[in-house]
Write an enzyme that holds these catalytic residues in place. Structure first.
Site, PDB file in Angstrom:
ATOM      1  N   ARG A  48       0.815  -1.214   0.000  1.00 27.80           N
ATOM      2  CA  ARG A  48       0.000   0.000   0.000  1.00 27.80           C
ATOM      3  C   ARG A  48       0.850   1.265   0.000  1.00 27.80           C
ATOM      4  O   ARG A  48       0.578   2.220  -0.723  1.00 27.80           O
ATOM      5  CB  ARG A  48      -0.932   0.011   1.226  1.00 27.80           C
ATOM      6  CG  ARG A  48      -2.123  -0.934   1.143  1.00 27.80           C
ATOM      7  CD  ARG A  48      -1.777  -2.409   1.142  1.00 27.80           C
ATOM      8  NE  ARG A  48      -0.983  -2.822   2.300  1.00 27.80           N
ATOM      9  CZ  ARG A  48      -0.241  -3.918   2.366  1.00 27.80           C
ATOM     10  NH1 ARG A  48      -0.138  -4.727   1.324  1.00 27.80           N
ATOM     11  NH2 ARG A  48       0.437  -4.223   3.455  1.00 27.80           N
ATOM     12  N   THR A  49       1.897   1.277   0.822  1.00 27.55           N
ATOM     13  CA  THR A  49       2.765   2.457   0.909  1.00 27.55           C
ATOM     14  C   THR A  49       3.470   2.714  -0.423  1.00 27.55           C
ATOM     15  O   THR A  49       3.534   3.855  -0.892  1.00 27.55           O
ATOM     16  CB  THR A  49       3.794   2.284   2.041  1.00 27.55           C
ATOM     17  OG1 THR A  49       3.098   2.311   3.292  1.00 27.55           O
ATOM     18  CG2 THR A  49       4.823   3.406   2.039  1.00 27.55           C
ATOM     19  N   CYS A  82      -4.805  -3.397   8.692  1.00 23.58           N
ATOM     20  CA  CYS A  82      -3.752  -2.645   7.996  1.00 23.58           C
ATOM     21  C   CYS A  82      -4.187  -1.197   7.942  1.00 23.58           C
ATOM     22  O   CYS A  82      -5.213  -0.881   7.330  1.00 23.58           O
ATOM     23  CB  CYS A  82      -3.532  -3.182   6.581  1.00 23.58           C
ATOM     24  SG  CYS A  82      -2.374  -2.169   5.619  1.00 23.58           S
ATOM     25  N   ASN A  83      -3.424  -0.335   8.598  1.00 27.06           N
ATOM     26  CA  ASN A  83      -3.774   1.084   8.634  1.00 27.06           C
ATOM     27  C   ASN A  83      -3.700   1.718   7.253  1.00 27.06           C
ATOM     28  O   ASN A  83      -4.601   2.442   6.845  1.00 27.06           O
ATOM     29  CB  ASN A  83      -2.835   1.819   9.590  1.00 27.06           C
ATOM     30  CG  ASN A  83      -3.135   1.536  11.042  1.00 27.06           C
ATOM     31  OD1 ASN A  83      -3.862   2.266  11.691  1.00 27.06           O
ATOM     32  ND2 ASN A  83      -2.582   0.457  11.580  1.00 27.06           N
ATOM     33  N   THR A  84      -2.609   1.444   6.522  1.00 25.69           N
ATOM     34  CA  THR A  84      -2.407   2.098   5.229  1.00 25.69           C
ATOM     35  C   THR A  84      -3.512   1.732   4.238  1.00 25.69           C
ATOM     36  O   THR A  84      -3.932   2.564   3.425  1.00 25.69           O
ATOM     37  CB  THR A  84      -1.025   1.739   4.644  1.00 25.69           C
ATOM     38  OG1 THR A  84      -0.044   1.812   5.678  1.00 25.69           O
ATOM     39  CG2 THR A  84      -0.635   2.698   3.536  1.00 25.69           C
ATOM     40  N   ALA A  85      -4.024   0.509   4.328  1.00 23.71           N
ATOM     41  CA  ALA A  85      -5.104   0.075   3.427  1.00 23.71           C
ATOM     42  C   ALA A  85      -6.365   0.913   3.604  1.00 23.71           C
ATOM     43  O   ALA A  85      -7.208   0.972   2.705  1.00 23.71           O
ATOM     44  CB  ALA A  85      -5.418  -1.401   3.657  1.00 23.71           C
ATOM     45  N   THR A 124       3.300   3.910   8.723  1.00 22.44           N
ATOM     46  CA  THR A 124       4.093   3.893   7.491  1.00 22.44           C
ATOM     47  C   THR A 124       4.048   5.277   6.839  1.00 22.44           C
ATOM     48  O   THR A 124       3.128   6.064   7.086  1.00 22.44           O
ATOM     49  CB  THR A 124       3.546   2.870   6.471  1.00 22.44           C
ATOM     50  OG1 THR A 124       2.231   3.279   6.080  1.00 22.44           O
ATOM     51  CG2 THR A 124       3.521   1.458   7.032  1.00 22.44           C
ATOM     52  N   LYS A 164       8.202  -6.928   9.754  1.00 23.60           N
ATOM     53  CA  LYS A 164       7.773  -7.683   8.563  1.00 23.60           C
ATOM     54  C   LYS A 164       8.814  -8.727   8.149  1.00 23.60           C
ATOM     55  O   LYS A 164       8.470  -9.770   7.590  1.00 23.60           O
ATOM     56  CB  LYS A 164       7.485  -6.734   7.395  1.00 23.60           C
ATOM     57  CG  LYS A 164       6.118  -6.037   7.484  1.00 23.60           C
ATOM     58  CD  LYS A 164       5.843  -5.209   6.252  1.00 23.60           C
ATOM     59  CE  LYS A 164       4.543  -4.435   6.345  1.00 23.60           C
ATOM     60  NZ  LYS A 164       3.339  -5.279   6.237  1.00 23.60           N
ATOM     61  N   CYS A 194       0.362   1.430  12.797  1.00 16.82           N
ATOM     62  CA  CYS A 194       0.699   0.379  11.840  1.00 16.82           C
ATOM     63  C   CYS A 194       0.621  -0.905  12.644  1.00 16.82           C
ATOM     64  O   CYS A 194       1.126  -0.957  13.770  1.00 16.82           O
ATOM     65  CB  CYS A 194       2.108   0.579  11.277  1.00 16.82           C
ATOM     66  SG  CYS A 194       2.634  -0.783  10.222  1.00 16.82           S
TER      67      CYS A 194
END
Length: 228
Positions: A48-49, A82-85, A124, A164, A194
């Site tokens: 995503r990032t 998932c925060n970024t999603a 992120t 990760k 995150c």
């Protein structure tokens, strides 16, 4: 009792951790009192990032495809560890008929309830650039404090080269260092923005409250699933 759908794989460890927390937070005395949970762990969803920073493949087709599979399998609502999603949550919502409960929206409500005005964010670069936290938290009058550019490099190393990659010691060291810097700058709480952050940081590590969106969404999911 409703069925929880977890749109996972971002990353697999965070997905497993969210399921664990849902089980722990369910006030059940026997197996049959737990809600049904459908997990689609899809690690093939593009980063995503990388996409937000213009360096990678669009994750939306895979996010939407996975959400549709959860819907077909009988999930009554979806959550994502998932925060970024969450930068793409509106796109996913438009593609399915069941609701997505946003981890970031629920965390903003929680921080407001606790009365904090300044929240330090460990997330992120994609999450920070997307502005998803600022957007939701500004609705509740909460200022988001982010690391400097150099400090953010440590955060990204902690997430990607640390958690990760399975090196939890490195991840913890780099993320804790940045959390303490934000604490010293006046953050009234630290947001583990995150899911990899919440795997390695704990409340005892900090002087100010550690707000874990994964805890928040696990509690909300259990509450919604158990509603009559």
């Amino acid at each position: 009792m409703k069925t929880i759908g977890i749109l996972g794989g971002m990353g697999p460890l965070a997905t497993a951790e969210l399921f664990r927390r849902i089980v722990i937070k369910t006030p059940a005395k026997r197996d049959q009192e737990h809600p049904k949970v459908i997990i689609f762990n899809n690690p093939q969803i593009p980063d995503r990032t990388a996409y937000i920073l213009g360096k990678g493949e669009d994750p939306r087709p895979q996010l939407i495809w996975t959400a549709k599979r959860l819907e077909e399998c009988g999930a009554d609502f979806i959550i994502m560890p998932c925060n970024t999603a969450h930068a793409f949550v509106e796109d996913i919502r438009k593609a399915i008929k069941i609701p997505i409960i946003s981890m970031i929206e629920e965390t903003a409500k929680k921080v407001k309830e606790l009365g904090f005005k300044k929240a330090g964010l460990l997330a992120t670069t994609g999450t920070i650039v997307s502005g998803v936290y600022e957007k939701e938290f500004s609705k509740y009058g909460v200022e988001i404090m982010t690391p400097t550019e150099d400090e953010q490099k440590d955060v990204m190393r902690g997430i990607y080269e640390g958690v990760k990659a399975g090196n939890l010691k490195l991840g913890r060291e780099l993320l804790l260092k940045t959390a303490k810097i934000l604490e010293e700058r006046g953050a009234e709480c630290i947001i583990a923005g995150c899911t990899e952050v919440s795997v390695v940081l704990k409340q005892d590590d900090l002087k100010v409250p550690l707000i874990d969106p994964m805890d928040v969404i696990a509690e909300v999911a259990v509450k919604v699933a158990l509603e009559k």
